[in-house]
Design a protein around this motif. Structure first.
Motif, PDB file in Angstrom:
ATOM      1  N   ASN A   1       7.625   5.240   1.609  1.00 13.81           N
ATOM      2  CA  ASN A   1       8.005   3.878   1.256  1.00 13.81           C
ATOM      3  C   ASN A   1       7.057   3.233   0.251  1.00 13.81           C
ATOM      4  OD1 ASN A   1       9.805   1.548   1.770  1.00 13.81           O
ATOM      5  ND2 ASN A   1       7.913   0.594   2.472  1.00 13.81           N
ATOM      6  N   GLN A   2       5.829   3.752   0.108  1.00 12.09           N
ATOM      7  CA  GLN A   2       4.874   3.090  -0.782  1.00 12.09           C
ATOM      8  C   GLN A   2       5.290   3.270  -2.244  1.00 12.09           C
ATOM      9  OE1 GLN A   2       0.861   4.565  -0.529  1.00 12.09           O
ATOM     10  NE2 GLN A   2       1.440   6.687  -0.864  1.00 12.09           N
ATOM     11  N   ARG A   3       5.017   2.243  -3.025  1.00 14.25           N
ATOM     12  CA  ARG A   3       5.382   2.264  -4.442  1.00 14.25           C
ATOM     13  C   ARG A   3       4.282   2.942  -5.268  1.00 14.25           C
ATOM     14  NH1 ARG A   3       9.327  -0.778  -6.666  1.00 14.25           N
ATOM     15  NH2 ARG A   3      10.562  -2.082  -5.289  1.00 14.25           N
ATOM     16  N   ALA A   4       4.703   3.705  -6.247  1.00 15.46           N
ATOM     17  CA  ALA A   4       3.744   4.319  -7.177  1.00 15.46           C
ATOM     18  C   ALA A   4       3.472   3.328  -8.300  1.00 15.46           C
ATOM     19  CB  ALA A   4       4.317   5.609  -7.739  1.00 15.46           C
ATOM     20  N   VAL A   5       2.226   2.819  -8.368  1.00 17.77           N
ATOM     21  CA  VAL A   5       1.838   1.862  -9.410  1.00 17.77           C
ATOM     22  C   VAL A   5       0.907   2.571 -10.385  1.00 17.77           C
ATOM     23  CG1 VAL A   5       0.746  -0.358  -9.902  1.00 17.77           C
ATOM     24  CG2 VAL A   5       2.036  -0.039  -7.767  1.00 17.77           C
ATOM     25  N   LYS A   6       1.285   2.547 -11.661  1.00 19.35           N
ATOM     26  CA  LYS A   6       0.513   3.259 -12.680  1.00 19.35           C
ATOM     27  C   LYS A   6      -0.906   2.707 -12.759  1.00 19.35           C
ATOM     28  CE  LYS A   6       1.767   5.479 -17.001  1.00 19.35           C
ATOM     29  NZ  LYS A   6       2.668   5.464 -18.162  1.00 19.35           N
ATOM     30  N   GLY A   7      -1.871   3.624 -12.728  1.00 20.57           N
ATOM     31  CA  GLY A   7      -3.266   3.207 -12.838  1.00 20.57           C
ATOM     32  C   GLY A   7      -3.920   2.819 -11.528  1.00 20.57           C
ATOM     33  N   GLU A   8      -3.140   2.753 -10.459  1.00 17.03           N
ATOM     34  CA  GLU A   8      -3.690   2.382  -9.155  1.00 17.03           C
ATOM     35  C   GLU A   8      -3.606   3.559  -8.195  1.00 17.03           C
ATOM     36  OE1 GLU A   8      -2.180  -1.128  -7.334  1.00 17.03           O
ATOM     37  OE2 GLU A   8      -2.288  -2.336  -9.162  1.00 17.03           O
ATOM     38  N   LYS A   9      -4.681   3.721  -7.410  1.00 12.72           N
ATOM     39  CA  LYS A   9      -4.701   4.786  -6.419  1.00 12.72           C
ATOM     40  C   LYS A   9      -3.863   4.359  -5.215  1.00 12.72           C
ATOM     41  CE  LYS A   9      -7.801   7.579  -3.575  1.00 12.72           C
ATOM     42  NZ  LYS A   9      -9.190   7.793  -3.098  1.00 12.72           N
ATOM     43  N   PRO A  10      -2.934   5.211  -4.761  1.00 16.61           N
ATOM     44  CA  PRO A  10      -2.105   4.823  -3.618  1.00 16.61           C
ATOM     45  C   PRO A  10      -2.937   4.683  -2.339  1.00 16.61           C
ATOM     46  CG  PRO A  10      -1.762   7.136  -4.169  1.00 16.61           C
ATOM     47  CD  PRO A  10      -2.606   6.556  -5.256  1.00 16.61           C
ATOM     48  N   LEU A  11      -2.488   3.817  -1.448  1.00 15.18           N
ATOM     49  CA  LEU A  11      -3.184   3.600  -0.182  1.00 15.18           C
ATOM     50  C   LEU A  11      -3.176   4.858   0.668  1.00 15.18           C
ATOM     51  CD1 LEU A  11      -4.562   1.745   1.921  1.00 15.18           C
ATOM     52  CD2 LEU A  11      -2.256   1.030   2.649  1.00 15.18           C
ATOM     53  N   TYR A  12      -2.005   5.538   0.687  1.00 13.98           N
ATOM     54  CA  TYR A  12      -1.863   6.755   1.480  1.00 13.98           C
ATOM     55  C   TYR A  12      -1.698   7.953   0.554  1.00 13.98           C
ATOM     56  CZ  TYR A  12      -0.608   3.149   4.909  1.00 13.98           C
ATOM     57  OH  TYR A  12      -0.598   2.037   5.709  1.00 13.98           O
ATOM     58  N   THR A  13      -2.474   9.008   0.800  1.00 19.47           N
ATOM     59  CA  THR A  13      -2.427  10.178  -0.083  1.00 19.47           C
ATOM     60  C   THR A  13      -1.981  11.451   0.611  1.00 19.47           C
ATOM     61  OG1 THR A  13      -4.787  10.568   0.345  1.00 19.47           O
ATOM     62  CG2 THR A  13      -4.226   9.245  -1.600  1.00 19.47           C
ATOM     63  N   GLY A  14      -1.906  11.458   1.915  1.00 20.18           N
ATOM     64  CA  GLY A  14      -1.486  12.636   2.655  1.00 20.18           C
ATOM     65  C   GLY A  14      -1.296  12.301   4.120  1.00 20.18           C
ATOM     66  N   THR A  15      -0.732  13.244   4.871  1.00 16.45           N
ATOM     67  CA  THR A  15      -0.416  12.976   6.274  1.00 16.45           C
ATOM     68  C   THR A  15      -1.656  12.629   7.092  1.00 16.45           C
ATOM     69  OG1 THR A  15       1.382  14.586   6.108  1.00 16.45           O
ATOM     70  CG2 THR A  15       0.757  13.875   8.309  1.00 16.45           C
ATOM     71  N   ALA A  16      -2.669  13.490   7.043  1.00 13.67           N
ATOM     72  CA  ALA A  16      -3.878  13.264   7.836  1.00 13.67           C
ATOM     73  C   ALA A  16      -4.589  11.988   7.407  1.00 13.67           C
ATOM     74  CB  ALA A  16      -4.819  14.462   7.718  1.00 13.67           C
ATOM     75  N   GLN A  17      -4.698  11.776   6.073  1.00 10.20           N
ATOM     76  CA  GLN A  17      -5.362  10.578   5.562  1.00 10.20           C
ATOM     77  C   GLN A  17      -4.592   9.319   5.947  1.00 10.20           C
ATOM     78  OE1 GLN A  17      -4.105   8.514   2.917  1.00 10.20           O
ATOM     79  NE2 GLN A  17      -5.921   7.214   2.714  1.00 10.20           N
ATOM     80  N   CYS A  18      -3.255   9.408   5.892  1.00  9.45           N
ATOM     81  CA  CYS A  18      -2.411   8.271   6.259  1.00  9.45           C
ATOM     82  C   CYS A  18      -2.602   7.924   7.739  1.00  9.45           C
ATOM     83  CB  CYS A  18      -0.936   8.594   5.990  1.00  9.45           C
ATOM     84  SG  CYS A  18       0.206   7.271   6.417  1.00  9.45           S
TER      85      CYS A  18
END
Length: 321
Positions: free
Chosen positions: A259-276
């Motif tokens: 559901n998270q939006r991909a914003v150019k130039g910004e690191k996403p809050l969640y990057t993988g299952t374990a990290q999320c």
């Protein structure tokens, strides 16, 4: 001693006589038959079950996405959706759900039967660990095949929760897949959430398929239940609970990632299952991984029960095909 050996031999022969025989050279044909029959049975059964359970699935997704306080209950979330979006709001994304089930669950059921056949099910009863391995493998393959439909479904279900200016406004699954491919690239339909989706599918398929097989066998052996609807309902109800407990944490992570939006130039809050999952635990507490559990279980019950009753009926109809 001789009488004991005779009894053991008789018992062994009786057990072997209950196993289906495979003529030499026909193993590949049997596996092919299992694959297409399982695909058809799983596709039809899951599409029907998923359509009936879709409103509960939508409520579950919204519950998993809520970060505001106080938290809404399943009933409150359902009432909010109904009040703000109407009856059609509860069925938002149902076409994506049905299309996803046709691919995802069809592949899962077909591959599960095929993998069990490859493990020698036609010659001997499989052990629990073998069934778990077959179910996990089938779930991973099914999730990979169905990821574009799953991505479209999650986004369509969560769209109504976003502010009007941020809504994606997908009209149907074809529009959703086309727009995702156009704006994010074709490969994004597999890059986005495919790993958590496969992880979840492996877990949930073990619960829905392997646990169903094992519960059904246990009910036959221990409770003396005969083949029929009561047996199928009891086994599928048990499988739904097992699948819900096992899959909810990974399901929450999958929903957040997709559901998270991909914003150019910004690191996403969640990057993988374990990290999320670790981020959710750190920011919201461990119980946040079971957000929407009531809705998950409430959705799993009708979905799994209807799916398996349909599949078992189709197995009977297609037995001689």
């Amino acid at each position: 001693m001789a009488s004991k050996l005779a009894c053991d031999s008789t018992a062994h022969m009786a057990m072997e006589s209950r196993l289906p025989r495979v003529e030499p050279g026909k193993t590949s044909q049997l596996h092919g038959s299992k694959l297409w029959k399982g695909f058809v049975q799983g596709s039809v059964g899951a599409a029907i079950g998923g359509s009936f359970a879709h409103p509960l699935d939508l409520i579950k997704v919204r519950l998993q996405l809520q970060t505001e306080t106080p938290k809404l209950s399943m009933a409150q979330m359902g009432m909010r959706i109904f009040t703000n979006e109407g009856v059609q709001g509860l069925f938002k994304g149902v076409d994506a759900s049905a299309a996803r089930q046709l691919v995802y669950s069809g592949t899962r059921f077909g591959m599960y039967d095929c993998l069990k056949g490859a493990c020698g099910e036609s010659n001997r009863p499989l052990g629990m660990l073998e069934k778990v391995g077959c179910a996990a493998g089938a779930g991973a393959i099914g999730a990979f095949a169905g990821n574009p439909g799953d991505l479209a479904m999650v986004r369509m279900q969560s769209d109504g929760k976003l502010p009007p200016a941020e809504r994606r406004g997908y009209k149907n699954i074809f529009d959703a897949v086309f727009k995702i491919a156009k704006t994010e690239g074709v490969l994004s339909m597999w890059r986005t959430g495919v790993v958590p989706n496969m992880n979840r599918a492996m877990i949930i398929t073990v619960g829905q398929l392997a646990a169903y097989d094992q519960c059904k066998q246990g009910l036959k052996d221990l409770a003396g239940m005969k083949e029929g609807v009561p047996l199928h309902v009891s086994a599928s109800f048990s499988a739904a609970f097992v699948a819900s407990v096992m899959s909810n944490p990974v399901d929450v992570a999958k929903t957040r990632l997709m559901n998270q939006r991909a914003v150019k130039g910004e690191k996403p809050l969640y990057t993988g299952t374990a990290q999320c999952m670790s981020t959710i635990v750190r920011q919201e507490g461990a119980l946040a991984l079971y957000k929407g559990f009531a809705a998950t279980f409430a959705r799993q019950c009708p979905y799994v029960v209807i799916t398996w009753i349909t599949v078992e009926h189709l197995k009977k109809v297609m037995k001689d095909w």
